[in-house]
Design a protein around this motif. Structure first.
Motif, mmCIF file in Angstrom:
data_model
loop_
_atom_site.group_PDB
_atom_site.id
_atom_site.type_symbol
_atom_site.label_atom_id
_atom_site.label_comp_id
_atom_site.label_asym_id
_atom_site.label_seq_id
_atom_site.Cartn_x
_atom_site.Cartn_y
_atom_site.Cartn_z
ATOM 1 N N GLU A 1 0.861 -1.184 0.000
ATOM 2 C CA GLU A 1 0.000 0.000 0.000
ATOM 3 C C GLU A 1 0.894 1.230 0.000
ATOM 4 O OE1 GLU A 1 -3.243 2.204 2.915
ATOM 5 O OE2 GLU A 1 -2.370 0.295 3.511
ATOM 6 N N TYR A 2 0.646 2.157 -0.915
ATOM 7 C CA TYR A 2 1.441 3.376 -1.016
ATOM 8 C C TYR A 2 0.646 4.570 -0.512
ATOM 9 C CZ TYR A 2 4.925 0.867 -3.713
ATOM 10 O OH TYR A 2 5.897 -0.018 -4.111
ATOM 11 N N LEU A 3 1.340 5.460 0.196
ATOM 12 C CA LEU A 3 0.726 6.653 0.766
ATOM 13 C C LEU A 3 1.421 7.899 0.229
ATOM 14 C CD1 LEU A 3 0.743 5.405 4.475
ATOM 15 C CD2 LEU A 3 -1.192 5.353 2.903
ATOM 16 N N THR A 4 0.682 8.981 0.146
ATOM 17 C CA THR A 4 1.262 10.263 -0.243
ATOM 18 C C THR A 4 1.898 10.900 0.993
ATOM 19 O OG1 THR A 4 -0.739 11.510 0.257
ATOM 20 C CG2 THR A 4 -0.550 10.607 -1.982
ATOM 21 N N PRO A 5 2.797 11.859 0.804
ATOM 22 C CA PRO A 5 3.348 12.563 1.966
ATOM 23 C C PRO A 5 2.261 13.233 2.818
ATOM 24 C CG PRO A 5 4.716 12.959 0.058
ATOM 25 C CD PRO A 5 3.497 12.220 -0.429
ATOM 26 N N GLU A 6 1.193 13.691 2.193
ATOM 27 C CA GLU A 6 0.092 14.290 2.938
ATOM 28 C C GLU A 6 -0.583 13.265 3.844
ATOM 29 O OE1 GLU A 6 0.535 14.628 -0.390
ATOM 30 O OE2 GLU A 6 1.134 16.724 -0.434
ATOM 31 N N GLU A 7 -0.775 12.054 3.334
ATOM 32 C CA GLU A 7 -1.387 10.992 4.140
ATOM 33 C C GLU A 7 -0.481 10.592 5.296
ATOM 34 O OE1 GLU A 7 -4.104 8.704 0.805
ATOM 35 O OE2 GLU A 7 -1.945 8.298 0.851
ATOM 36 N N VAL A 8 0.829 10.534 5.034
ATOM 37 C CA VAL A 8 1.782 10.189 6.098
ATOM 38 C C VAL A 8 1.795 11.289 7.159
ATOM 39 C CG1 VAL A 8 4.209 9.721 6.622
ATOM 40 C CG2 VAL A 8 3.177 8.782 4.537
ATOM 41 N N ALA A 9 1.739 12.541 6.732
ATOM 42 C CA ALA A 9 1.680 13.650 7.689
ATOM 43 C C ALA A 9 0.429 13.524 8.554
ATOM 44 C CB ALA A 9 1.690 14.986 6.956
ATOM 45 N N GLY A 10 -0.674 13.108 7.978
ATOM 46 C CA GLY A 10 -1.898 12.904 8.744
ATOM 47 C C GLY A 10 -1.757 11.810 9.783
ATOM 48 N N ILE A 11 -1.058 10.747 9.435
ATOM 49 C CA ILE A 11 -0.838 9.648 10.383
ATOM 50 C C ILE A 11 -0.055 10.143 11.592
ATOM 51 C CG2 ILE A 11 0.407 7.458 10.700
ATOM 52 C CD1 ILE A 11 -0.374 6.811 7.762
ATOM 53 N N PHE A 12 0.944 11.005 11.341
ATOM 54 C CA PHE A 12 1.769 11.542 12.425
ATOM 55 C C PHE A 12 1.192 12.826 13.027
ATOM 56 C CE2 PHE A 12 4.836 8.821 10.252
ATOM 57 C CZ PHE A 12 5.400 8.157 11.340
ATOM 58 N N LYS A 13 -0.038 13.167 12.633
ATOM 59 C CA LYS A 13 -0.748 14.341 13.148
ATOM 60 C C LYS A 13 0.041 15.638 12.930
ATOM 61 C CE LYS A 13 -3.423 11.776 16.590
ATOM 62 N NZ LYS A 13 -3.793 10.793 15.682
ATOM 63 N N MET A 14 0.568 15.776 11.714
ATOM 64 C CA MET A 14 1.292 16.984 11.311
ATOM 65 C C MET A 14 0.423 17.774 10.357
ATOM 66 S SD MET A 14 4.995 15.447 10.412
ATOM 67 C CE MET A 14 5.970 14.526 11.552
ATOM 68 N N LYS A 15 0.497 19.097 10.455
ATOM 69 C CA LYS A 15 -0.295 19.943 9.569
ATOM 70 C C LYS A 15 0.399 20.166 8.228
ATOM 71 C CE LYS A 15 -2.685 22.354 13.238
ATOM 72 N NZ LYS A 15 -2.985 23.630 13.863
ATOM 73 N N LYS A 16 1.735 20.158 8.233
ATOM 74 C CA LYS A 16 2.496 20.409 7.012
ATOM 75 C C LYS A 16 3.338 19.196 6.663
ATOM 76 C CE LYS A 16 2.628 25.352 7.765
ATOM 77 N NZ LYS A 16 3.449 26.552 7.816
ATOM 78 N N THR A 17 3.715 19.102 5.399
ATOM 79 C CA THR A 17 4.449 17.933 4.921
ATOM 80 C C THR A 17 5.957 18.144 4.865
ATOM 81 O OG1 THR A 17 4.148 18.670 2.646
ATOM 82 C CG2 THR A 17 2.510 17.131 3.523
ATOM 83 N N GLY A 18 6.440 19.310 5.265
ATOM 84 C CA GLY A 18 7.874 19.597 5.178
ATOM 85 C C GLY A 18 8.727 18.572 5.899
ATOM 86 N N THR A 19 8.302 18.165 7.083
ATOM 87 C CA THR A 19 9.054 17.172 7.850
ATOM 88 C C THR A 19 9.076 15.836 7.127
ATOM 89 O OG1 THR A 19 8.451 18.271 9.909
ATOM 90 C CG2 THR A 19 9.217 15.994 10.073
ATOM 91 N N ILE A 20 7.988 15.468 6.483
ATOM 92 C CA ILE A 20 7.930 14.202 5.747
ATOM 93 C C ILE A 20 8.949 14.226 4.612
ATOM 94 C CG2 ILE A 20 6.472 12.621 4.436
ATOM 95 C CD1 ILE A 20 5.736 12.950 7.462
#
Length: 76
Positions: free
Chosen positions: A3-22
């Motif tokens: 299963e592949y996730l977008t950086p936005e979806e991964v940020a959501g899993i880690f409860k982040m508002k922005k994707t910069g850290t991802i």
């Protein structure tokens, strides 16, 4: 098939508002199976789960110091 996730979806899993850290984690190699299709990253769910497990293992409570001194001015 993984299963592949977008950086936005991964940020959501880690409860982040922005994707910069991802994107920084991608650059640092924290997701070894990341793929890039036309400048769009996809991260495997397995990589995300492994990162979560590693972070749980690293969250250890520090042991109290045996030589701990408490400085006090005394009681008046």
């Amino acid at each position: 098939m993984p299963e592949y996730l977008t950086p936005e979806e991964v940020a959501g899993i880690f409860k982040m508002k922005k994707t910069g850290t991802i994107y920084e984690w991608i650059a640092d190699g924290l997701f070894p199976n990341v793929i890039c299709i036309k400048k769009q990253y996809r991260i495997t769910r397995q990589d995300v789960d492994q990162l979560i497990e590693r972070s749980k293992l690293l969250q250890v409570k520090p042991l109290p110091s045996k030589n701990r001194r408490v400085l006090s001015r005394g009681v008046n």
